[in-house]
Design an enzyme around this catalytic site. Structure first.
Site, PDB file in Angstrom:
ATOM      1  N   GLU A 238      52.038 153.913  37.751  1.00 34.18           N
ATOM      2  CA  GLU A 238      53.263 154.660  38.668  1.00 34.18           C
ATOM      3  C   GLU A 238      53.452 153.836  39.815  1.00 34.18           C
ATOM      4  OE1 GLU A 238      52.364 158.866  39.178  1.00 34.18           O
ATOM      5  OE2 GLU A 238      50.854 158.597  37.741  1.00 34.18           O
ATOM      6  N   CYS A 272      56.608 157.119  47.741  1.00 36.62           N
ATOM      7  CA  CYS A 272      57.092 156.195  46.689  1.00 36.62           C
ATOM      8  C   CYS A 272      58.466 156.604  46.369  1.00 36.62           C
ATOM      9  CB  CYS A 272      56.280 156.376  45.385  1.00 36.62           C
ATOM     10  SG  CYS A 272      56.068 158.047  44.891  1.00 36.62           S
TER      11      CYS A 272
HETATM   12  P1  NAD Z   1      48.819 148.584  46.343  1.00 35.99           P
HETATM   13  O1  NAD Z   1      49.259 148.037  44.894  1.00 35.99           O
HETATM   14  O2  NAD Z   1      48.634 147.238  47.163  1.00 35.99           O
HETATM   15  O3  NAD Z   1      47.322 148.924  46.178  1.00 35.99           O
HETATM   16  C1  NAD Z   1      47.227 150.170  45.253  1.00 35.99           C
HETATM   17  C2  NAD Z   1      45.763 150.105  44.733  1.00 35.99           C
HETATM   18  O4  NAD Z   1      45.363 149.185  44.039  1.00 35.99           O
HETATM   19  C3  NAD Z   1      44.528 150.115  45.913  1.00 35.99           C
HETATM   20  O5  NAD Z   1      43.584 151.174  45.548  1.00 35.99           O
HETATM   21  C4  NAD Z   1      44.415 148.568  45.941  1.00 35.99           C
HETATM   22  O6  NAD Z   1      42.795 148.566  46.516  1.00 35.99           O
HETATM   23  C5  NAD Z   1      44.182 148.615  44.376  1.00 35.99           C
HETATM   24  N1  NAD Z   1      44.233 147.099  43.966  1.00 35.99           N
HETATM   25  C6  NAD Z   1      44.694 145.907  44.814  1.00 35.99           C
HETATM   26  N2  NAD Z   1      44.792 144.866  43.852  1.00 35.99           N
HETATM   27  C7  NAD Z   1      44.232 145.236  42.702  1.00 35.99           C
HETATM   28  C8  NAD Z   1      44.014 144.494  41.327  1.00 35.99           C
HETATM   29  N3  NAD Z   1      44.315 143.200  41.598  1.00 35.99           N
HETATM   30  N4  NAD Z   1      43.581 145.422  40.293  1.00 35.99           N
HETATM   31  C9  NAD Z   1      43.509 146.630  40.492  1.00 35.99           C
HETATM   32  N5  NAD Z   1      43.508 147.305  41.618  1.00 35.99           N
HETATM   33  C10 NAD Z   1      44.109 146.747  42.613  1.00 35.99           C
HETATM   34  O7  NAD Z   1      49.476 149.536  46.881  1.00 35.99           O
HETATM   35  P2  NAD Z   1      49.448 150.072  48.428  1.00 35.99           P
HETATM   36  O8  NAD Z   1      50.012 149.396  49.516  1.00 35.99           O
HETATM   37  O9  NAD Z   1      47.946 150.612  48.707  1.00 35.99           O
HETATM   38  O10 NAD Z   1      50.595 151.423  48.189  1.00 35.99           O
HETATM   39  C11 NAD Z   1      51.912 151.252  48.389  1.00 35.99           C
HETATM   40  C12 NAD Z   1      52.891 151.168  47.142  1.00 35.99           C
HETATM   41  O11 NAD Z   1      52.400 152.192  46.166  1.00 35.99           O
HETATM   42  C13 NAD Z   1      54.191 151.103  47.308  1.00 35.99           C
HETATM   43  O12 NAD Z   1      54.872 150.321  46.482  1.00 35.99           O
HETATM   44  C14 NAD Z   1      54.520 152.569  46.682  1.00 35.99           C
HETATM   45  O13 NAD Z   1      55.828 152.923  46.305  1.00 35.99           O
HETATM   46  C15 NAD Z   1      53.473 152.692  45.535  1.00 35.99           C
HETATM   47  N6  NAD Z   1      53.387 154.195  45.217  1.00 35.99           N
HETATM   48  C16 NAD Z   1      53.908 154.615  43.916  1.00 35.99           C
HETATM   49  C17 NAD Z   1      53.830 155.967  43.573  1.00 35.99           C
HETATM   50  C18 NAD Z   1      54.187 156.453  42.255  1.00 35.99           C
HETATM   51  O14 NAD Z   1      54.025 157.522  41.955  1.00 35.99           O
HETATM   52  N7  NAD Z   1      55.270 155.625  41.419  1.00 35.99           N
HETATM   53  C19 NAD Z   1      53.103 156.961  44.485  1.00 35.99           C
HETATM   54  C20 NAD Z   1      52.699 156.344  45.679  1.00 35.99           C
HETATM   55  C21 NAD Z   1      52.856 154.888  46.161  1.00 35.99           C
END
Ligand code: NAD
Length: 470
Positions: A238, A272
């Protein structure tokens, strides 16, 4: 600096990292920095716990319903901690706790059932649904509890165990949630690991994990898909959004301005499915800009713990820098800040609620996801042009159409390339609906029964219909 003793990681070293309060930019507590090498023991324990957890649906339902009651009862502890590390107003943190409990209840009572296969052949075939095993759940910082529950509630209800990794920006409320849930859930059914990378990458590629369910940005989602592919593990992603709101000529601007504003700015725009671009007919463009700018100028910005605050800070320094960068570029591209346009001169990660007008459609604040309190408003001359622009990015999470003629608005909403489209609303989701982004906004379906089935595998049994054919 915090003086608290480090908490031991499950089976591993005892180091901690600072957790910052975005309203001050200062550390206020710490969380264990789990060594990725400890994941072997964590996933093994999740496999052992799975044997018992998968065996009795009635026990699971009872445990998850009790867990929901416990979460609700712990609201006064969870909500302030969530606000402290995430930044959102306290009332929104309470709402997030309530949604977490509601999700546990919803999935606790959802039964996948079994379905006969009828194709005219003389066999009795039936689909029964089986759990997968340990599920890795990786979530971002914008709705730490709500999004974690969107992963673990369906996964646990389906009979899986879960290893949950919150964002290092918001580990504390999730850890507290874990300890609240531990009264109702057996040991190792839900384990929370915290820390920076490569913890998430190692979890997503762990060979003992049977399903990786991830919410976060598109670039990280791509990395998670690659990690999961290494062990051919099912992945549900997501990802980011860049939702457009298309206003029609018959929209009642003054009537919808407040709703539209909050659809973009709730949680400081860190949603999001926030409205991230507004398309307004050229004829009413300046009225739309001014109505939104008026709201942006008058909204109360402050610490989420202050009851008068309507908007808190941006969650972290990187995100604030991104919001500043996109805004500065939009202004240098010829845009104009009808409200805000700058950081607030105070400690913490505060950015003035910003309405951008006259921004070229090629500016990054239009083509990418700003994920902050900044909203570009763009004029259009024909509805076809607006729909084309709304669909003209690689994103496809949600979208909305705003107008008085609901049939016309719905016909236009039907043309949006996204998972959910609203008329005169935005980002209101039901627990019972499928949640699925299109294009780069997601892979797989979460929410409702689809979220439950996403954590199950079909198991088909065939037997002869009549004894003489046996
Ligand atoms: P991010 O992608 O930076 O991090 C998300 C999670 O992934 C964190 O727990 C992070 O520590 C972890 N992570 C980082 N690198 C990783 C890797 N290589 N492998 C596995 N895990 C890893 O996102 P963010 O900055 O925390 O959140 C914002 C983003 O999330 C925005 O793009 C937003 O649109 C999206 N989002 C989407 C939804 C949805 O339901 N579609 C909901 C909420 C947020």
């Amino acid at each position: 600096m915090p003086t608290r003793q480090p908490t031991r990681a499950p089976g591993g070293r005892a180091e901690c990292f600072d957790v910052l309060d975005p309203a001050t930019g200062e550390p206020f507590d710490e969380a264990p920095d789990h060594d990725p090498d400890t994941l072997d023991a964590v996933v093994d324990a999740a496999h052992v716990a799975w044997r018992e957890w998968r065996s009795d649906p009635a026990t699971r339902t009872g445990a998850l319903l009790a867990a929901a009651d416990d979460v609700e009862a712990a609201g006064a502890d969870l909500a302030p901690l969530l606000t402290r590390e995430q930044g959102k107003p306290l009332s929104e943190s309470y709402a997030e706790v309530a949604r977490t409990a509601a999700r546990l209840r919803y999935f606790a009572e959802l039964d996948p059932g079994s379905q006969p296969i009828t194709d005219g052949r003389p066999v009795r075939s039936e689909i029964r649904w089986r759990p997968l095993g340990p599920v890795a759940a990786i979530v971002p910082w914008n709705f730490p509890l709500q999004l974690a529950s969107a992963k673990f509630a369906p996964a646990l209800a389906a009979g899986n165990t879960v290893v949950l990794k919150p964002s290092p920006c918001t580990p504390l409320a999730t850890r507290l949630l874990g300890s609240v849930l531990s009264s109702a859930l057996p040991e190792d059914v839900l384990t929370i690991v915290t820390g920076g990378e490569p913890l998430g990458a190692r979890l997503a590629s762990h060979p003992g994990i049977r399903h990786v369910t991830f919410t976060g940005s598109i670039p990280t989602g791509r990395a998670v898909a690659e990690s999961a592919a290494a062990s051919l593990t099912r992945a549900t992603l997501e990802l980011g959004g860049n939702d457009a709101a298309v206003l029609l000529e018959d929209v009642d601007v003054e009537r919808v301005a407040d709703r539209l504003f909050w659809a973009a700015f709730r949680n400081c725009g860190q949603v999001c499915m926030a409205v991230k671009r507004v398309y307004a007919p050229a004829r009413i463009y300046s009225r739309v800009v001014e109505a939104l700018a008026h709201r942006a100028r008058t909204v109360v910005v402050g610490s989420g713990l202050d009851p008068v605050s309507e908007l808190g800070p941006v969650n972290n320094a990187d995100q604030l820098a991104r919001v500043e960068r996109y805004t500065a570029q939009a202004l240098s591209d010829g845009g104009r800040a009808a409200a805000g346009g700058h950081r607030l001169d105070r400690p913490g990660y505060f950015f003035a609620p910003t309405i951008l007008a006259d921004v070229p459609s090629t500016s990054r604040v239009v083509t990418e996801e700003q994920f902050g309190p900044v909203l570009p408003v763009l004029p259009y001359t024909s509805v076809d042009e607006a729909v084309e622009a709304a669909n003209g990015t690689g994103f496809g999470l949600g979208g909305s159409v705003w107008g008085t003629d609901l049939d016309r608005a719905e016909a236009i909403a039907d043309r949006l390339e996204c998972g959910t489209a609203w008329i005169n609303h935005h980002a209101e989701l039901s627990l019972a609906q499928p949640f699925a982004g299109v294009k780069e906004s997601g892979v797989g379906v979460a929410g409702g029964p689809w979220g439950l089935y996403g954590n199950l595998r079909p198991f088909v049994v065939h037997r002869p219909d009549r004894p003489e054919e046996a």
